[in-house]
Write a protein that holds these residues in place. Structure first.
Motif, PDB file in Angstrom:
ATOM      1  N   ARG A  36      59.368 101.573 -45.829  1.00 21.54           N
ATOM      2  CA  ARG A  36      60.148 102.694 -46.351  1.00 21.54           C
ATOM      3  C   ARG A  36      59.357 103.981 -46.159  1.00 21.54           C
ATOM      4  O   ARG A  36      58.137 103.988 -46.315  1.00 21.54           O
ATOM      5  CB  ARG A  36      60.430 102.519 -47.846  1.00 21.54           C
ATOM      6  N   ILE A  37      60.064 105.058 -45.866  1.00 25.35           N
ATOM      7  CA  ILE A  37      59.464 106.382 -45.787  1.00 25.35           C
ATOM      8  C   ILE A  37      60.105 107.216 -46.885  1.00 25.35           C
ATOM      9  O   ILE A  37      61.326 107.304 -46.965  1.00 25.35           O
ATOM     10  CB  ILE A  37      59.681 107.034 -44.416  1.00 25.35           C
ATOM     11  N   GLN A  38      59.270 107.816 -47.708  1.00 30.07           N
ATOM     12  CA  GLN A  38      59.748 108.569 -48.863  1.00 30.07           C
ATOM     13  C   GLN A  38      59.131 109.968 -48.832  1.00 30.07           C
ATOM     14  O   GLN A  38      57.923 110.112 -48.666  1.00 30.07           O
ATOM     15  CB  GLN A  38      59.307 107.812 -50.113  1.00 30.07           C
ATOM     16  N   ILE A  39      59.961 110.988 -48.986  1.00 29.86           N
ATOM     17  CA  ILE A  39      59.487 112.371 -49.071  1.00 29.86           C
ATOM     18  C   ILE A  39      59.945 112.936 -50.403  1.00 29.86           C
ATOM     19  O   ILE A  39      61.132 112.889 -50.723  1.00 29.86           O
ATOM     20  CB  ILE A  39      60.020 113.223 -47.909  1.00 29.86           C
ATOM     21  N   VAL A  40      58.973 113.438 -51.174  1.00 30.70           N
ATOM     22  CA  VAL A  40      59.271 113.971 -52.501  1.00 30.70           C
ATOM     23  C   VAL A  40      58.750 115.407 -52.574  1.00 30.70           C
ATOM     24  O   VAL A  40      57.605 115.678 -52.211  1.00 30.70           O
ATOM     25  CB  VAL A  40      58.624 113.115 -53.612  1.00 30.70           C
ATOM     26  N   GLU A  41      59.605 116.298 -53.079  1.00 28.49           N
ATOM     27  CA  GLU A  41      59.202 117.691 -53.264  1.00 28.49           C
ATOM     28  C   GLU A  41      58.589 117.862 -54.652  1.00 28.49           C
ATOM     29  O   GLU A  41      59.158 117.442 -55.656  1.00 28.49           O
ATOM     30  CB  GLU A  41      60.404 118.614 -53.119  1.00 28.49           C
ATOM     31  N   HIS A  42      57.414 118.466 -54.688  1.00 25.03           N
ATOM     32  CA  HIS A  42      56.732 118.809 -55.930  1.00 25.03           C
ATOM     33  C   HIS A  42      56.652 120.336 -56.004  1.00 25.03           C
ATOM     34  O   HIS A  42      57.098 121.029 -55.090  1.00 25.03           O
ATOM     35  CB  HIS A  42      55.337 118.188 -55.957  1.00 25.03           C
ATOM     36  N   ASN A  43      56.085 120.868 -57.068  1.00 25.24           N
ATOM     37  CA  ASN A  43      56.027 122.322 -57.226  1.00 25.24           C
ATOM     38  C   ASN A  43      55.303 123.029 -56.088  1.00 25.24           C
ATOM     39  O   ASN A  43      55.763 124.051 -55.599  1.00 25.24           O
ATOM     40  CB  ASN A  43      55.359 122.698 -58.554  1.00 25.24           C
ATOM     41  N   THR A  44      54.155 122.503 -55.674  1.00 24.12           N
ATOM     42  CA  THR A  44      53.340 123.203 -54.681  1.00 24.12           C
ATOM     43  C   THR A  44      53.144 122.440 -53.373  1.00 24.12           C
ATOM     44  O   THR A  44      52.463 122.928 -52.475  1.00 24.12           O
ATOM     45  CB  THR A  44      51.949 123.524 -55.272  1.00 24.12           C
ATOM     46  N   TYR A  45      53.722 121.264 -53.276  1.00 23.38           N
ATOM     47  CA  TYR A  45      53.540 120.454 -52.067  1.00 23.38           C
ATOM     48  C   TYR A  45      54.667 119.434 -51.939  1.00 23.38           C
ATOM     49  O   TYR A  45      55.444 119.219 -52.863  1.00 23.38           O
ATOM     50  CB  TYR A  45      52.182 119.734 -52.092  1.00 23.38           C
ATOM     51  N   TYR A  46      54.719 118.826 -50.757  1.00 23.28           N
ATOM     52  CA  TYR A  46      55.576 117.673 -50.511  1.00 23.28           C
ATOM     53  C   TYR A  46      54.661 116.465 -50.361  1.00 23.28           C
ATOM     54  O   TYR A  46      53.599 116.562 -49.747  1.00 23.28           O
ATOM     55  CB  TYR A  46      56.368 117.830 -49.207  1.00 23.28           C
ATOM     56  N   SER A  47      55.056 115.332 -50.913  1.00 25.82           N
ATOM     57  CA  SER A  47      54.321 114.098 -50.658  1.00 25.82           C
ATOM     58  C   SER A  47      55.161 113.234 -49.729  1.00 25.82           C
ATOM     59  O   SER A  47      56.365 113.076 -49.930  1.00 25.82           O
ATOM     60  CB  SER A  47      53.990 113.356 -51.957  1.00 25.82           C
ATOM     61  N   ILE A  48      54.512 112.734 -48.699  1.00 28.95           N
ATOM     62  CA  ILE A  48      55.153 111.843 -47.735  1.00 28.95           C
ATOM     63  C   ILE A  48      54.470 110.487 -47.893  1.00 28.95           C
ATOM     64  O   ILE A  48      53.244 110.386 -47.788  1.00 28.95           O
ATOM     65  CB  ILE A  48      55.022 112.363 -46.287  1.00 28.95           C
ATOM     66  N   THR A  49      55.256 109.465 -48.179  1.00 28.15           N
ATOM     67  CA  THR A  49      54.715 108.140 -48.459  1.00 28.15           C
ATOM     68  C   THR A  49      55.373 107.114 -47.556  1.00 28.15           C
ATOM     69  O   THR A  49      56.595 107.093 -47.419  1.00 28.15           O
ATOM     70  CB  THR A  49      54.942 107.762 -49.937  1.00 28.15           C
ATOM     71  N   ILE A  50      54.544 106.277 -46.942  1.00 27.86           N
ATOM     72  CA  ILE A  50      55.011 105.165 -46.114  1.00 27.86           C
ATOM     73  C   ILE A  50      54.598 103.892 -46.855  1.00 27.86           C
ATOM     74  O   ILE A  50      53.413 103.682 -47.133  1.00 27.86           O
ATOM     75  CB  ILE A  50      54.412 105.209 -44.692  1.00 27.86           C
ATOM     76  N   ILE A  51      55.580 103.062 -47.198  1.00 23.52           N
ATOM     77  CA  ILE A  51      55.357 101.876 -48.020  1.00 23.52           C
ATOM     78  C   ILE A  51      55.790 100.643 -47.229  1.00 23.52           C
ATOM     79  O   ILE A  51      56.903 100.601 -46.713  1.00 23.52           O
ATOM     80  CB  ILE A  51      56.188 101.957 -49.319  1.00 23.52           C
ATOM     81  N   ASP A  52      54.898  99.655 -47.140  1.00 20.93           N
ATOM     82  CA  ASP A  52      55.295  98.397 -46.506  1.00 20.93           C
ATOM     83  C   ASP A  52      54.999  97.240 -47.438  1.00 20.93           C
ATOM     84  O   ASP A  52      54.179  97.351 -48.342  1.00 20.93           O
ATOM     85  CB  ASP A  52      54.606  98.212 -45.144  1.00 20.93           C
ATOM     86  N   ASP A  53      55.712  96.140 -47.215  1.00 20.66           N
ATOM     87  CA  ASP A  53      55.468  94.927 -47.995  1.00 20.66           C
ATOM     88  C   ASP A  53      54.814  93.860 -47.116  1.00 20.66           C
ATOM     89  O   ASP A  53      55.093  92.681 -47.228  1.00 20.66           O
ATOM     90  CB  ASP A  53      56.757  94.411 -48.649  1.00 20.66           C
ATOM     91  N   GLY A  54      53.901  94.331 -46.257  1.00 24.02           N
ATOM     92  CA  GLY A  54      53.204  93.451 -45.323  1.00 24.02           C
ATOM     93  C   GLY A  54      52.030  92.734 -45.958  1.00 24.02           C
ATOM     94  O   GLY A  54      51.946  92.587 -47.176  1.00 24.02           O
ATOM     95  N   VAL A  55      51.088  92.328 -45.109  1.00 18.69           N
ATOM     96  CA  VAL A  55      49.973  91.490 -45.549  1.00 18.69           C
ATOM     97  C   VAL A  55      48.937  92.243 -46.368  1.00 18.69           C
ATOM     98  O   VAL A  55      48.115  91.631 -47.040  1.00 18.69           O
ATOM     99  CB  VAL A  55      49.279  90.789 -44.357  1.00 18.69           C
ATOM    100  N   GLY A  56      48.951  93.568 -46.339  1.00 13.99           N
ATOM    101  CA  GLY A  56      47.994  94.347 -47.112  1.00 13.99           C
ATOM    102  C   GLY A  56      46.577  94.190 -46.597  1.00 13.99           C
ATOM    103  O   GLY A  56      46.326  93.558 -45.569  1.00 13.99           O
ATOM    104  N   MET A  57      45.632  94.791 -47.320  1.00 12.44           N
ATOM    105  CA  MET A  57      44.217  94.702 -46.953  1.00 12.44           C
ATOM    106  C   MET A  57      43.372  94.925 -48.196  1.00 12.44           C
ATOM    107  O   MET A  57      43.845  95.474 -49.192  1.00 12.44           O
ATOM    108  CB  MET A  57      43.870  95.710 -45.862  1.00 12.44           C
ATOM    109  N   ASP A  58      42.116  94.505 -48.118  1.00  9.58           N
ATOM    110  CA  ASP A  58      41.237  94.681 -49.264  1.00  9.58           C
ATOM    111  C   ASP A  58      40.659  96.095 -49.283  1.00  9.58           C
ATOM    112  O   ASP A  58      40.783  96.851 -48.313  1.00  9.58           O
ATOM    113  CB  ASP A  58      40.138  93.611 -49.298  1.00  9.58           C
ATOM    114  N   GLN A  59      40.019  96.443 -50.385  1.00  7.53           N
ATOM    115  CA  GLN A  59      39.502  97.807 -50.555  1.00  7.53           C
ATOM    116  C   GLN A  59      38.380  98.134 -49.580  1.00  7.53           C
ATOM    117  O   GLN A  59      38.200  99.282 -49.196  1.00  7.53           O
ATOM    118  CB  GLN A  59      39.053  98.026 -51.998  1.00  7.53           C
ATOM    119  N   GLN A  60      37.625  97.136 -49.149  1.00  7.88           N
ATOM    120  CA  GLN A  60      36.565  97.373 -48.161  1.00  7.88           C
ATOM    121  C   GLN A  60      37.162  97.861 -46.851  1.00  7.88           C
ATOM    122  O   GLN A  60      36.658  98.797 -46.232  1.00  7.88           O
ATOM    123  CB  GLN A  60      35.739  96.106 -47.931  1.00  7.88           C
ATOM    124  N   LYS A  61      38.249  97.258 -46.418  1.00 10.40           N
ATOM    125  CA  LYS A  61      38.931  97.669 -45.189  1.00 10.40           C
ATOM    126  C   LYS A  61      39.476  99.091 -45.344  1.00 10.40           C
ATOM    127  O   LYS A  61      39.368  99.906 -44.431  1.00 10.40           O
ATOM    128  CB  LYS A  61      40.052  96.691 -44.872  1.00 10.40           C
TER     129      LYS A  61
END
Length: 113
Positions: A36-61
């Motif tokens: 999913r691609i999500q764009i949200v308008e905030h007061n001073t910026y836009y946030s663009i978020t790409i969300i997947d439900d794939g295999v993920g990765m650990d924090q080291q990666k």
């Protein structure tokens, strides 16, 4: 109704993140997945978020990808590292990557208004 104000997203910003989600997250699963691609308008910026439900990765990666020492020519992908570096140069802040193995990955970046 709110006026539509065009957001200026730098070229080749979303594409490498989506490509990475497909290649390294979704295609590594037996049954595929969703991005999913999500764009949200905030007061001073836009946030663009790409969300997947794939295999993920650990924090080291995640830390490796976001570090300035990402090794070129090592056979590793450089799309996210380059995108992160470019956002740091343009806006002073890079990508925010949240990921959990076997749960998926969320990559967010902000574009100032």
């Amino acid at each position: 109704m709110k006026d539509n104000i065009p957001i200026q997203i730098p070229p080749l910003s979303i594409q490498p993140i989506v490509e990475n989600a497909v290649r390294h997250g979704i295609l590594k699963q037996v049954e595929g997945g969703t991005i999913r691609i999500q764009i949200v308008e905030h007061n001073t910026y836009y946030s663009i978020t790409i969300i997947d439900d794939g295999v993920g990765m650990d924090q080291q990666k995640v830390k490796q990808i976001l570090s300035d020492e990402w090794v070129y020519g090592s056979g590793r992908g450089i799309g996210l590292a380059n995108t992160n570096r470019r956002f740091k140069q343009l806006y002073g802040v890079g990508l925010d990557i949240q990921s959990t193995p076997y749960m998926g990955t969320t990559v967010t970046f902000k574009i100032p208004k």
